[in-house]
Motif scaffolding. Structure first.
Motif, mmCIF file in Angstrom:
data_model
loop_
_atom_site.group_PDB
_atom_site.id
_atom_site.type_symbol
_atom_site.label_atom_id
_atom_site.label_comp_id
_atom_site.label_asym_id
_atom_site.label_seq_id
_atom_site.Cartn_x
_atom_site.Cartn_y
_atom_site.Cartn_z
ATOM 1 N N VAL A 178 -17.972 38.030 -4.354
ATOM 2 C CA VAL A 178 -19.508 38.275 -4.696
ATOM 3 C C VAL A 178 -19.529 38.732 -6.119
ATOM 4 N N LEU A 179 -18.889 39.727 -6.422
ATOM 5 C CA LEU A 179 -19.091 40.098 -7.790
ATOM 6 C C LEU A 179 -19.135 39.076 -8.747
ATOM 7 N N SER A 180 -18.154 38.393 -9.012
ATOM 8 C CA SER A 180 -18.092 37.099 -9.730
ATOM 9 C C SER A 180 -19.240 36.204 -9.744
ATOM 10 N N VAL A 181 -19.661 36.025 -8.604
ATOM 11 C CA VAL A 181 -21.186 35.024 -8.432
ATOM 12 C C VAL A 181 -22.279 35.783 -9.027
ATOM 13 N N LEU A 182 -22.293 37.326 -8.710
ATOM 14 C CA LEU A 182 -23.321 38.123 -8.992
ATOM 15 C C LEU A 182 -23.525 37.969 -10.585
ATOM 16 N N LYS A 183 -22.305 38.083 -11.481
ATOM 17 C CA LYS A 183 -22.299 38.219 -12.602
ATOM 18 C C LYS A 183 -22.703 36.915 -13.248
ATOM 19 N N ARG B 191 -42.841 28.079 -5.463
ATOM 20 C CA ARG B 191 -43.412 29.206 -5.425
ATOM 21 C C ARG B 191 -42.889 29.997 -3.866
ATOM 22 N N VAL B 192 -41.397 29.801 -3.811
ATOM 23 C CA VAL B 192 -40.542 30.218 -2.918
ATOM 24 C C VAL B 192 -39.417 31.330 -3.653
ATOM 25 N N HIS B 193 -39.640 32.486 -3.256
ATOM 26 C CA HIS B 193 -38.749 33.641 -3.976
ATOM 27 C C HIS B 193 -37.280 33.585 -3.056
ATOM 28 N N SER B 194 -35.974 33.450 -3.817
ATOM 29 C CA SER B 194 -34.616 33.360 -2.998
ATOM 30 C C SER B 194 -34.320 34.907 -2.915
ATOM 31 N N VAL B 195 -33.767 35.201 -1.592
ATOM 32 C CA VAL B 195 -33.360 36.535 -1.585
ATOM 33 C C VAL B 195 -31.902 36.391 -1.138
ATOM 34 N N TRP B 196 -30.688 37.139 -1.759
ATOM 35 C CA TRP B 196 -29.589 36.990 -1.374
ATOM 36 C C TRP B 196 -29.267 38.185 -0.513
ATOM 37 N N LEU B 197 -28.786 38.032 0.828
ATOM 38 C CA LEU B 197 -28.520 39.254 1.596
ATOM 39 C C LEU B 197 -26.870 39.279 1.316
ATOM 40 N N VAL B 198 -26.264 40.449 0.892
ATOM 41 C CA VAL B 198 -24.930 40.729 0.718
ATOM 42 C C VAL B 198 -24.505 41.467 1.843
ATOM 43 N N ASP B 199 -23.624 40.837 2.653
ATOM 44 C CA ASP B 199 -22.991 41.637 3.738
ATOM 45 C C ASP B 199 -21.589 41.906 3.330
ATOM 46 N N MET C 277 -27.764 34.827 3.720
ATOM 47 C CA MET C 277 -27.166 35.717 3.806
ATOM 48 C C MET C 277 -25.501 35.381 3.721
ATOM 49 N N THR C 278 -24.531 36.284 3.212
ATOM 50 C CA THR C 278 -23.303 36.005 2.887
ATOM 51 C C THR C 278 -22.493 37.019 3.870
ATOM 52 N N ASP C 279 -21.454 36.547 4.321
ATOM 53 C CA ASP C 279 -20.582 37.418 5.092
ATOM 54 C C ASP C 279 -19.277 37.956 4.326
ATOM 55 N N ALA C 280 -19.213 39.021 4.274
ATOM 56 C CA ALA C 280 -17.972 39.556 3.467
ATOM 57 C C ALA C 280 -16.584 39.029 4.067
ATOM 58 N N SER C 281 -16.623 38.877 5.485
ATOM 59 C CA SER C 281 -15.242 38.367 6.025
ATOM 60 C C SER C 281 -15.082 36.687 5.691
ATOM 61 N N ARG C 282 -16.165 36.209 5.260
ATOM 62 C CA ARG C 282 -15.800 34.837 4.873
ATOM 63 C C ARG C 282 -16.083 34.382 3.388
#
Length: 265
Positions: A143-148, A129-137, A79-84
């Motif tokens: 965040v948009l830059s990394v997503l791209k 066999r481990v799937h990563s899940v990014w929880l974007v708060d 999880m990433t925190d928008a405030s950080r």
């Protein structure tokens, strides 16, 4: 606050807006969690969690962090925190730490971990066999830059708390299948159970709030858990100051008026 604990004979403060605190799942939270889990289990690439402000979406995402499996796949939720996440490097730093990349080693190489290392970590986990899940708060420019930069990576799913306007800006939404999950408000029954369980878990009386005070808390908060938590916490303080034996409706009206006035100021 110590006087409040002593007056009501509580072992700890029952109400906190910190997402890492005790989690109460009302009907809306249960539905949203079930939909998110089911979506990730069938390999949905992106899940958008939409809610009104102060409906507890941060707390909801925190519940997914501890998940280690959804459906037939092992998962690692970060999880990433928008405030950080004010800049790209801090966003990547949060992600790489969660994925197990040693940021200290990267620092000794005189450069931070970058998106290439981020993708390598995701691919390494996939081979295990481990799937990563990014929880974007919260969606920020960083965040948009990394997503791209990782939009072509097939081994990561996204769960994003975003407004309708922000959804249109997400590269993951434009390029892949996604599902929208809506997080609603507490029902009146949810509010009653939330207040009762919040108080009794720290040693308080189940009847600490008068039934009409419970009704007023639900009406003033509109079922938004963030506002409900704030009003309930303030009402305990005011009722203690007035040496009341129970939180009465007049106390709720008073703290609600104060809250409205402070927001208008």
């Amino acid at each position: 606050m110590t006087d409040v604990l002593k007056y009501w004979r509580l072992s700890a403060l029952p109400f906190s807006e910190s997402p890492g605190q005790w989690f109460f799942a009302g009907s809306a939270q249960k539905s949203a969690l079930a939909q998110i889990t089911q979506s990730l289990a069938v390999h949905t690439r992106c899940v958008i969690v939409q809610s009104e402000p102060r409906c507890g979406v941060s707390t909801l995402l925190h519940q997914l962090v501890a998940s280690r499996g959804m459906g037939d796949r092992a998962t690692l939720c970060v999880m990433t925190d928008a405030s950080r996440t004010l800049d790209t490097s801090s966003t990547i730093r949060q992600l790489t730490r969660g994925l197990g990349i040693n940021n200290g080693m990267a620092a000794r190489r005189h450069r931070p971990a970058d998106t290439r290392e981020l993708q390598h970590a995701i691919e390494f986990l996939a081979r295990q066999r481990v799937h990563s899940v990014w929880l974007v708060d919260g969606v920020t420019t960083a965040v948009l830059s990394v997503l791209k930069s990782i939009s072509n990576c097939k081994h990561i799913s996204l769960v994003l708390a975003a407004t309708a306007t922000q959804v249109k800006r997400l590269p993951a939404v434009r390029t892949s299948h996604f599902r929208t999950v809506k997080l609603g408000r507490f029902t009146a029954e949810d509010t009653d159970r939330f207040l009762s369980q919040s108080v009794t878990r720290v040693g308080g009386r189940q009847s600490l709030f008068h039934p009409r005070a419970v009704d007023q808390l639900h009406a003033y908060s509109g079922g938004r858990v963030g506002i409900l938590t704030q009003l309930a916490a303030s009402s305990l303080v005011h009722a203690a100051r007035q040496r009341q034996e129970q939180v009465m409706p007049n106390i709720i009206a008073h703290v609600a008026a104060e809250s409205t006035a402070s927001r208008a100021a």
